[in-house]
Write a protein that holds these residues in place. Structure first.
Motif, PDB file in Angstrom:
ATOM      1  N   TRP A 187      44.295  37.129  43.646  1.00 39.37           N
ATOM      2  CA  TRP A 187      45.471  36.781  43.003  1.00 39.37           C
ATOM      3  C   TRP A 187      46.595  37.109  44.016  1.00 39.37           C
ATOM      4  O   TRP A 187      46.667  37.895  44.786  1.00 39.37           O
ATOM      5  CB  TRP A 187      45.997  37.689  41.912  1.00 39.37           C
ATOM      6  CG  TRP A 187      44.861  37.634  40.755  1.00 39.37           C
ATOM      7  CD1 TRP A 187      44.030  38.551  40.302  1.00 39.37           C
ATOM      8  CD2 TRP A 187      44.525  36.166  39.952  1.00 39.37           C
ATOM      9  NE1 TRP A 187      43.361  38.027  39.218  1.00 39.37           N
ATOM     10  CE2 TRP A 187      43.532  36.498  38.977  1.00 39.37           C
ATOM     11  CE3 TRP A 187      44.855  34.942  39.733  1.00 39.37           C
ATOM     12  CZ2 TRP A 187      42.960  35.838  38.179  1.00 39.37           C
ATOM     13  CZ3 TRP A 187      44.448  34.057  39.272  1.00 39.37           C
ATOM     14  CH2 TRP A 187      43.465  34.619  38.063  1.00 39.37           C
ATOM     15  N   GLY A 209      50.521  40.332  45.561  1.00 37.17           N
ATOM     16  CA  GLY A 209      49.043  39.885  45.673  1.00 37.17           C
ATOM     17  C   GLY A 209      48.388  39.965  46.991  1.00 37.17           C
ATOM     18  O   GLY A 209      48.896  40.640  47.950  1.00 37.17           O
ATOM     19  N   LEU A 224      39.229  40.606  41.258  1.00 34.99           N
ATOM     20  CA  LEU A 224      40.251  39.822  40.372  1.00 34.99           C
ATOM     21  C   LEU A 224      40.818  40.768  39.556  1.00 34.99           C
ATOM     22  O   LEU A 224      41.713  40.806  39.039  1.00 34.99           O
ATOM     23  CB  LEU A 224      39.972  38.502  40.263  1.00 34.99           C
ATOM     24  CG  LEU A 224      39.606  37.537  41.435  1.00 34.99           C
ATOM     25  CD1 LEU A 224      38.951  36.248  40.801  1.00 34.99           C
ATOM     26  CD2 LEU A 224      40.961  37.343  41.908  1.00 34.99           C
ATOM     27  N   ARG A 235      44.214  42.217  39.186  1.00 31.81           N
ATOM     28  CA  ARG A 235      45.164  41.823  38.136  1.00 31.81           C
ATOM     29  C   ARG A 235      46.013  42.692  37.441  1.00 31.81           C
ATOM     30  O   ARG A 235      47.245  42.848  37.461  1.00 31.81           O
ATOM     31  CB  ARG A 235      44.296  41.135  37.201  1.00 31.81           C
ATOM     32  CG  ARG A 235      45.076  40.740  35.902  1.00 31.81           C
ATOM     33  CD  ARG A 235      44.351  40.415  34.846  1.00 31.81           C
ATOM     34  NE  ARG A 235      45.124  40.640  33.586  1.00 31.81           N
ATOM     35  CZ  ARG A 235      44.885  40.247  32.289  1.00 31.81           C
ATOM     36  NH1 ARG A 235      43.706  39.884  32.118  1.00 31.81           N
ATOM     37  NH2 ARG A 235      45.651  40.526  31.458  1.00 31.81           N
ATOM     38  N   TRP A 260      49.825  36.975  30.524  1.00 28.91           N
ATOM     39  CA  TRP A 260      48.722  36.452  31.584  1.00 28.91           C
ATOM     40  C   TRP A 260      47.947  35.582  31.273  1.00 28.91           C
ATOM     41  O   TRP A 260      46.835  35.647  30.662  1.00 28.91           O
ATOM     42  CB  TRP A 260      48.077  37.953  32.123  1.00 28.91           C
ATOM     43  CG  TRP A 260      47.091  37.538  33.419  1.00 28.91           C
ATOM     44  CD1 TRP A 260      45.691  36.958  33.214  1.00 28.91           C
ATOM     45  CD2 TRP A 260      47.415  37.745  34.846  1.00 28.91           C
ATOM     46  NE1 TRP A 260      45.442  37.021  34.553  1.00 28.91           N
ATOM     47  CE2 TRP A 260      46.484  37.394  35.478  1.00 28.91           C
ATOM     48  CE3 TRP A 260      48.638  38.315  35.358  1.00 28.91           C
ATOM     49  CZ2 TRP A 260      46.372  37.463  36.818  1.00 28.91           C
ATOM     50  CZ3 TRP A 260      48.607  38.326  36.873  1.00 28.91           C
ATOM     51  CH2 TRP A 260      47.517  37.824  37.526  1.00 28.91           C
ATOM     52  N   GLU A 318      45.472  32.742  32.108  1.00 24.04           N
ATOM     53  CA  GLU A 318      44.710  31.965  33.286  1.00 24.04           C
ATOM     54  C   GLU A 318      44.345  30.508  32.771  1.00 24.04           C
ATOM     55  O   GLU A 318      43.765  30.370  31.821  1.00 24.04           O
ATOM     56  CB  GLU A 318      43.462  32.802  33.588  1.00 24.04           C
ATOM     57  CG  GLU A 318      43.916  34.156  34.050  1.00 24.04           C
ATOM     58  CD  GLU A 318      42.549  34.854  34.576  1.00 24.04           C
ATOM     59  OE1 GLU A 318      41.431  34.293  34.738  1.00 24.04           O
ATOM     60  OE2 GLU A 318      42.817  36.003  34.590  1.00 24.04           O
ATOM     61  N   PHE A 371      51.377  32.598  40.721  1.00 24.53           N
ATOM     62  CA  PHE A 371      50.048  33.278  40.979  1.00 24.53           C
ATOM     63  C   PHE A 371      48.714  32.591  40.854  1.00 24.53           C
ATOM     64  O   PHE A 371      48.805  31.694  39.805  1.00 24.53           O
ATOM     65  CB  PHE A 371      49.810  34.665  40.011  1.00 24.53           C
ATOM     66  CG  PHE A 371      50.690  35.831  40.609  1.00 24.53           C
ATOM     67  CD1 PHE A 371      50.114  36.515  41.168  1.00 24.53           C
ATOM     68  CD2 PHE A 371      51.864  36.077  40.144  1.00 24.53           C
ATOM     69  CE1 PHE A 371      50.889  37.671  42.031  1.00 24.53           C
ATOM     70  CE2 PHE A 371      52.715  37.161  40.740  1.00 24.53           C
ATOM     71  CZ  PHE A 371      52.138  38.101  41.963  1.00 24.53           C
ATOM     72  N   HIS A 372      47.814  32.694  41.778  1.00 29.85           N
ATOM     73  CA  HIS A 372      46.505  32.002  41.590  1.00 29.85           C
ATOM     74  C   HIS A 372      45.427  32.734  42.195  1.00 29.85           C
ATOM     75  O   HIS A 372      45.947  33.647  43.275  1.00 29.85           O
ATOM     76  CB  HIS A 372      46.712  30.493  42.189  1.00 29.85           C
ATOM     77  CG  HIS A 372      47.284  30.421  43.505  1.00 29.85           C
ATOM     78  ND1 HIS A 372      48.399  30.635  43.868  1.00 29.85           N
ATOM     79  CD2 HIS A 372      46.648  30.048  44.770  1.00 29.85           C
ATOM     80  CE1 HIS A 372      48.548  30.407  45.007  1.00 29.85           C
ATOM     81  NE2 HIS A 372      47.261  30.098  45.716  1.00 29.85           N
ATOM     82  N   GLY A 373      44.359  32.430  42.143  1.00 30.51           N
ATOM     83  CA  GLY A 373      43.308  32.937  42.793  1.00 30.51           C
ATOM     84  C   GLY A 373      41.838  32.238  42.031  1.00 30.51           C
ATOM     85  O   GLY A 373      41.940  31.379  41.434  1.00 30.51           O
TER      86      GLY A 373
END
Ligand SMILES: O=C(O)CCC(=O)C(=O)O
Length: 266
Positions: free
Chosen positions: A124, A172, A179, A183, A194, A196, A214-216
């Motif tokens: 993230w 991050g 993850l 998180r 949160w 996703e 935010f991304h992953g």
């Protein structure tokens, strides 16, 4: 049927927009796949190598392959990166009058290593964390173009809805490999959730995300490489800190490396 007009609203509400239909023609995508493979083997049809990278020709194919500025090394990759359909949609989604590609990353996520030795998660993060070279408030975003079918099993990018409004948290880590644990180390503002959202894309499809979203992504549980380009873009409302050209901004005055893919005519 998806329409360009809902993109602007979704992007500004959610901090990302997913165009889950082919945007880039299939022939351009297949040439870019061949170009990606050439760059991965160290063959550069422009005669120019990419910029120094996390992954280099000869490295393990089980590692996440991330190569910086592949479009300067291969013409077919440049054709995809500078495709007008991408510039036009990017402008429609962000409301930009001008869109310039200022940096590109080739990303190839191999199938998950069965013995678990090589991890290929993308932790993230907010891209802004790595882009301090731009003035605060600069309009920066990413178009992530899929070259293969990015299904739920392929380790798609996951966006956290609305997180572009959390401010810059600096918590991050792109290279984070758990993850779930990571998180819990991210302190989202009180009252936020949160949520996703996976970016499932066909070959030639694209997602767009704000530099604070935010991304992953997790492991690729298919048998094929998950192939993409992360195309970092800016609008007319952006400037390098102190006007300096260095690091990630070093090429912005070179349209042959950093093409302007949209310019609104008055
Ligand atoms: O490819 C991924 O899973 C992550 C890419 C990324 O972090 C980005 O495009 O900003």
């Amino acid at each position: 049927m998806k329409s360009v007009s809902d993109g602007r609203e979704r992007y500004s509400e959610d901090g990302f927009y997913i165009w889950d239909q082919p945007l880039i023609p299939a022939a351009v995508v297949s040439q870019a796949i061949a170009g990606m493979d050439a760059v991965r083997t160290g063959v550069y049809d422009t005669g120019v190598p990419p910029q120094p990278s996390y992954w280099n020709p000869g490295d393990s194919p089980k590692k996440l392959c991330k190569i910086e500025m592949p479009q300067i090394a291969n013409r077919a990759v440049m054709e995809l990166v500078s495709h007008p359909a991408l510039g036009e949609l990017a402008a429609a989604v962000t409301g930009a009058k001008m869109v310039q590609v200022w940096w590109v990353q080739l990303l190839c996520k191999p199938p998950a290593d069965p013995d678990g030795a090589e991890k290929t998660d993308v932790g993230w993060h907010q891209d802004r964390q790595y882009w301090q070279i731009w003035e605060e408030g600069s309009e920066l975003f990413t178009a992530w173009v899929a070259l293969t079918n990015v299904t739920a099993e392929a380790g798609p990018m996951r966006f956290i809805r609305g997180s572009h409004r959390w401010g810059f948290l600096n918590q991050g880590d792109f290279y984070g490999q758990n993850l779930e644990t990571q998180r819990h180390g991210i302190q989202a503002p009180p009252g936020t959730v949160w949520d996703e959202v996976p970016a499932l894309l066909p070959p030639g499809g694209a997602s767009f995300h704000h530099c604070l979203t935010f991304h992953g992504s997790g492991p690729n549980h298919t048998t094929e490489f998950r192939r993409s380009f992360a195309i970092h873009m800016r609008t007319e409302n952006s400037a390098p800190v102190h006007g300096e050209r260095k690091g990630l901004t070093q090429f912005i005055d070179r349209p042959d490396y950093c093409p302007i893919t949209y310019h609104k005519s008055v």
